[in-house]
Motif scaffolding. Structure first.
Motif, short mmCIF file in Angstrom:
data_model
loop_
_atom_site.label_atom_id
_atom_site.label_comp_id
_atom_site.label_asym_id
_atom_site.label_seq_id
_atom_site.Cartn_x
_atom_site.Cartn_y
_atom_site.Cartn_z
N ALA A 51 0.92 -0.98 0.00
CA ALA A 51 -0.12 0.04 0.06
C ALA A 51 1.11 0.99 0.08
O ALA A 51 2.21 1.32 0.36
CB ALA A 51 -1.10 -0.16 0.93
N ILE A 52 0.48 2.14 -0.20
CA ILE A 52 1.05 3.40 -0.74
C ILE A 52 0.13 4.81 0.44
O ILE A 52 -0.94 4.98 0.23
CB ILE A 52 0.93 4.33 -2.06
CG1 ILE A 52 1.77 3.64 -2.82
CG2 ILE A 52 1.72 5.64 -1.62
CD1 ILE A 52 1.95 3.32 -4.49
N VAL A 53 1.55 5.21 1.27
CA VAL A 53 0.86 6.64 2.02
C VAL A 53 1.27 7.90 0.96
O VAL A 53 2.45 8.36 1.35
CB VAL A 53 0.92 6.68 3.47
CG1 VAL A 53 1.18 7.69 4.30
CG2 VAL A 53 -0.20 5.60 3.90
N ALA A 54 1.00 8.98 0.62
CA ALA A 54 1.38 9.94 0.02
C ALA A 54 1.19 11.08 0.06
O ALA A 54 -0.40 11.05 1.13
CB ALA A 54 0.15 9.56 -1.31
N ILE A 55 2.40 11.52 -0.29
CA ILE A 55 2.76 12.48 0.58
C ILE A 55 2.47 13.63 -0.34
O ILE A 55 2.85 13.99 -1.38
CB ILE A 55 3.89 13.15 0.87
CG1 ILE A 55 4.65 12.09 2.55
CG2 ILE A 55 3.90 14.93 1.29
CD1 ILE A 55 5.93 12.86 2.97
N ASP A 56 0.59 14.04 -0.49
CA ASP A 56 -0.46 14.81 -1.60
C ASP A 56 -0.44 16.14 -1.79
O ASP A 56 -0.24 16.48 -0.21
CB ASP A 56 -1.22 13.78 -1.77
CG ASP A 56 -2.56 13.85 -0.71
OD1 ASP A 56 -2.18 14.57 0.42
OD2 ASP A 56 -3.11 13.12 -0.76
N ASP A 57 -1.21 17.10 -2.23
CA ASP A 57 -1.13 18.06 -2.20
C ASP A 57 -2.64 18.50 -1.01
O ASP A 57 -2.09 19.09 -0.24
CB ASP A 57 -2.43 18.80 -2.92
CG ASP A 57 -1.48 18.87 -4.73
OD1 ASP A 57 -0.38 18.77 -4.49
OD2 ASP A 57 -2.45 18.80 -5.28
N ALA A 58 -2.71 18.05 -0.53
CA ALA A 58 -3.74 17.78 0.81
C ALA A 58 -2.39 17.71 2.08
O ALA A 58 -2.93 18.83 2.64
CB ALA A 58 -5.05 16.72 0.96
N ASP A 241 -4.95 12.35 5.46
CA ASP A 241 -6.05 10.76 6.15
C ASP A 241 -5.98 10.54 7.44
O ASP A 241 -6.27 9.82 8.30
CB ASP A 241 -6.86 10.14 5.38
CG ASP A 241 -7.64 10.95 3.61
OD1 ASP A 241 -8.12 12.36 4.10
OD2 ASP A 241 -7.96 10.58 3.14
N LEU A 242 -4.50 9.68 7.31
CA LEU A 242 -4.30 8.98 7.77
C LEU A 242 -3.54 9.98 9.73
O LEU A 242 -3.66 9.87 10.64
CB LEU A 242 -2.28 8.28 7.69
CG LEU A 242 -2.02 7.17 8.10
CD1 LEU A 242 -2.64 5.93 8.21
CD2 LEU A 242 -0.98 6.64 7.74
N LEU A 243 -2.92 11.17 9.25
CA LEU A 243 -2.90 11.88 10.02
C LEU A 243 -3.78 12.23 11.35
O LEU A 243 -3.91 11.97 12.18
CB LEU A 243 -2.46 13.50 9.78
CG LEU A 243 -0.13 12.95 9.89
CD1 LEU A 243 -0.24 14.11 8.92
CD2 LEU A 243 0.84 12.26 10.63
N ASP A 244 -5.46 12.23 10.15
CA ASP A 244 -6.62 12.93 10.72
C ASP A 244 -7.45 11.85 11.42
O ASP A 244 -8.47 11.39 11.58
CB ASP A 244 -7.57 13.36 9.93
CG ASP A 244 -6.61 14.93 9.42
OD1 ASP A 244 -6.75 15.52 9.99
OD2 ASP A 244 -7.02 14.92 8.39
N GLY A 245 -6.38 10.20 10.75
CA GLY A 245 -7.21 9.19 11.74
C GLY A 245 -8.07 8.70 11.24
O GLY A 245 -9.49 7.75 11.56
N THR A 246 -8.64 9.15 9.91
CA THR A 246 -9.74 8.26 8.80
C THR A 246 -9.62 7.46 8.37
O THR A 246 -10.52 6.70 7.37
CB THR A 246 -10.12 9.10 7.88
OG1 THR A 246 -8.92 9.98 7.20
CG2 THR A 246 -11.07 10.50 8.61
N VAL A 247 -7.89 6.65 8.34
CA VAL A 247 -8.16 5.27 7.42
C VAL A 247 -8.13 4.51 8.70
O VAL A 247 -7.95 4.13 9.89
CB VAL A 247 -6.63 5.31 7.13
CG1 VAL A 247 -6.51 4.09 6.58
CG2 VAL A 247 -6.57 6.56 6.34
#
Length: 609
Positions: A51-58, A241-247
């Motif tokens: 799985a990929i955890v992306a440092i994206d625009d958000a 999303d991972l930092l916000d706890g929504t995954v």
């Protein structure tokens, strides 16, 4: 028999080069054919181990800047660790020193779960490989390694993150091993897969082993890449999303989690058959999936041996069939053999075996075509041959190509597209002058101009394809393109500027001037007309741009305008005899957008200015 022996010898020569990986020109063709076969095979779903955890625009918007602060990376790694992954692979270079408290926090987060962090190999302009026949033969040798800070390495494993791309920038392989003068390191995908499987990689006979798994690799322990699809084919989650706890916790549990940047403008993207801007983190994740699931393309020593055998046998079979029947039956038999080979090649690729397409084609085409052409020409009489050449030379209008047509009367009977350099030269103010000179003086002036242009073009290995009144179109790249076409065109343009200025000064002619335009790019060359009225024509955007550049030179008080494309191919050395100004954004008539253009002026002109 002579043709069979020569065909086999040619195939054997290519086979030997292919076994050593020493056919770079054919590798470029192979890259194109591989893209076609990947698209034909279609998108596929990965095995589900990555799985990929992306440092994206958000994520960047949430962090406030890019690269994101190391404190944010520390929080992200801690959040991933709470999901209990098999291992985390951090595709982020941590080379420089950051704020002490953030570095300390990140080091502690790295120790929270099994983690692999990225290093990078730095290569010289011409990459080297380990020579010889030993187990490390072909392994890329780096000038140095960019390594993470030691405080991070004390708490995580190291993996080198480089990939091997083709000339178009498409990743084809991920080297599993890297060398410097004093150390040997493994790649980030291999380190991550080994950590997830709990096995240490072992070098084998042209392959790697992870426990009971045998991983087939190409020369130099390179892992071939078979992309699953476009971006997002491998499950991807936003770091925000991972930092916000929504995954959901089960989304990453037991997975190899690859962390990397997908932010717009981040620059870490690659063109692939399925996606022109595939993030680099997805390339790394693809390699990890191949290592764990064993679904990579197989291109190892045994596959190359099969390629070599086909390269020797196929041309001999085709030559034998052409010699057997010199009619429709023979042609049909050749077509059937090639069809069976092509179907078998695609079928093998679909099942995961990367058999070369370029090497057998390169081995079979020249002998078959040459032998076939020899058979067709065998019955022609010498008198007919010379009659054909004489008629052809009388019809052609591009005098610089007559020598080539004498050798090949069918030259350009079919249009060809190829790279070429085009130079236009034109006398300024000639129309008004000719009205006062009279016909005899006008002809004498033009004859002298034509003679000067023809001498300089011939000296620079070009061809005047047409004289148009008081101007000429000059081509470099026909009859055959060469690596020096752009440099020859640049030399010709500069010499014409200098000689034409001397010519005008010698004649005491101040009422006219001249202008030149030079460009490099793709052209279409063909033979136009029928019967007794034929000519060589060269068309395309490259021709139009070169012509328009003359106007740009005149508008800017220069005698020569050179496109950025030609300057890049030719180099700057030729233009050292004057001053090169630019680049300027040129809006050329009849063309949308701008073109980067350089203006060249001879030294004498600059001094007088």
């Amino acid at each position: 028999m002579v043709a069979l022996v020569l065909a086999g010898a040619w195939g054997l020569l290519l086979a030997a080069g292919h076994l050593r990986g020493e056919l770079p020109v054919l590798e470029r063709l192979e890259a194109t054919l591989t893209d076609f076969r990947l698209l034909l095979r279609g998108e596929r779903q990965p095995a589900g181990a990555v799985a990929i955890v992306a440092i994206d625009d958000a994520t960047v918007q949430r962090a406030g800047r890019f690269p994101v602060p190391r404190a944010v990376l520390a929080d992200l790694l801690s959040a991933i660790a709470s999901h209990e992954p098999a291992v985390t692979a951090l595709d982020v270079l941590l080379v420089d020193e950051g704020p002490a408290d953030e570095d300390r926090e990140l080091a502690e987060a790295l120790a929270g779960s099994p983690t692999v962090i990225a290093g990078a190999a730095v290569f010289e302009e011409m990459a080297q490989t380990t020579p010889g026949e030993g187990p490390l033969a072909g392994v890329p040798v780096a000038a140095r390694l960019l390594l993470p800070r030691q405080s991070f390495l004390d708490r995580a494993s190291l993996g080198i993150v480089n990939v091997a791309t083709d000339r178009n920038g498409t990743p084809r392989f991920v080297p599993m091993l890297f060398r410097t003068s004093d150390r040997l390191e493994i790649s980030l995908p291999l380190r991550a897969a080994a950590s997830a499987l709990g096995e240490e990689p072992v070098l084998g006979d042209g392959a790697l082993r992870l426990g009971e798994r045998r991983i087939a690799t190409d020369i130099g322990y390179r892992l071939p890449l078979a992309f699953f699809g476009g971006r997002g084919t491998i499950p991807t989650f936003s770091a925000a999303d991972l930092l916000d706890g929504t995954v959901a916790p089960e989304a990453l549990r037991g997975q190899v989690v690859v962390v990397g940047a997908t932010v717009t403008g981040g620059g870490d993207v690659f063109p692939t058959p399925f996606d022109p801007v595939l993030p680099g983190v997805e390339v790394i994740a693809t390699a990890v999936s191949h290592l764990i699931a064993g679904d990579a393309l197989v291109r190892d020593r045994n596959v190359r041996r099969i390629d070599a055998a086909i390269a020797v046998v196929l041309p001999m079979v085709l030559v034998a069939l052409i010699g057997w029947r010199r009619n429709v039956i023979g042609i049909a038999a050749v077509g059937a053999v090639l069809t069976v080979w092509a179907i078998g090649n695609v079928a093998a690729f679909d099942t995961g075996y990367w058999l070369s397409a370029a090497v057998p084609l390169a081995a079979a085409a020249p002998p078959a075509l040459i032998y076939g052409a020899a058979q067709l020409l065998q019955g022609r009489q010498r008198a007919t041959f010379f009659e054909t050449q004489s008629a052809m030379l009388q019809r052609i209008q591009a005098a610089g190509l007559s020598q080539w047509l004498a050798r090949d009367p069918d030259f350009l009977s079919e249009p060809v597209r190829q790279d070429a350099a085009v130079v236009f030269v034109d006398l300024s103010g000639f129309t008004g002058l000719s009205e006062t000179l009279g016909p005899v003086a006008t002809r004498e002036l033009l004859d002298s101009f034509y003679d000067l242009v023809d001498r300089e073009v011939t000296a620079c290995h070009g061809a005047v394809t047409s004289f148009m009144g008081d101007g000429a179109m000059i081509l470099f790249g026909l009859p055959e393109p060469t690596a020096g076409d752009a440099a020859n065109a640049a030399e010709c343009a500069v010499r014409l500027c200098l000689r034409l200025r001397e010519w005008l000064d010698r004649r005491g002619e101040t009422r006219i001037g001249f202008k030149l335009g030079a460009h490099f790019g793709s052209v279409v060359a063909s033979r136009l007309g029928r019967g007794s009225n034929q000519q060589i024509a060269t068309t395309g955007d490259t021709v139009n741009v070169a012509s328009r550049l003359m106007e740009f030179a005149k508008e800017n008080g220069a005698e020569l305008a050179v496109s950025e494309d030609l300057l890049r191919e030719a180099g700057r050395t030729t233009f050292d005899r004057g001053t090169l100004d630019g680049p300027a954004g040129a809006h050329l008539r009849g063309r949308a957008g701008t073109l980067s253009v350089w203006l060249w002026r001879p030294a004498r002109q600059n001094q007088s200015a």
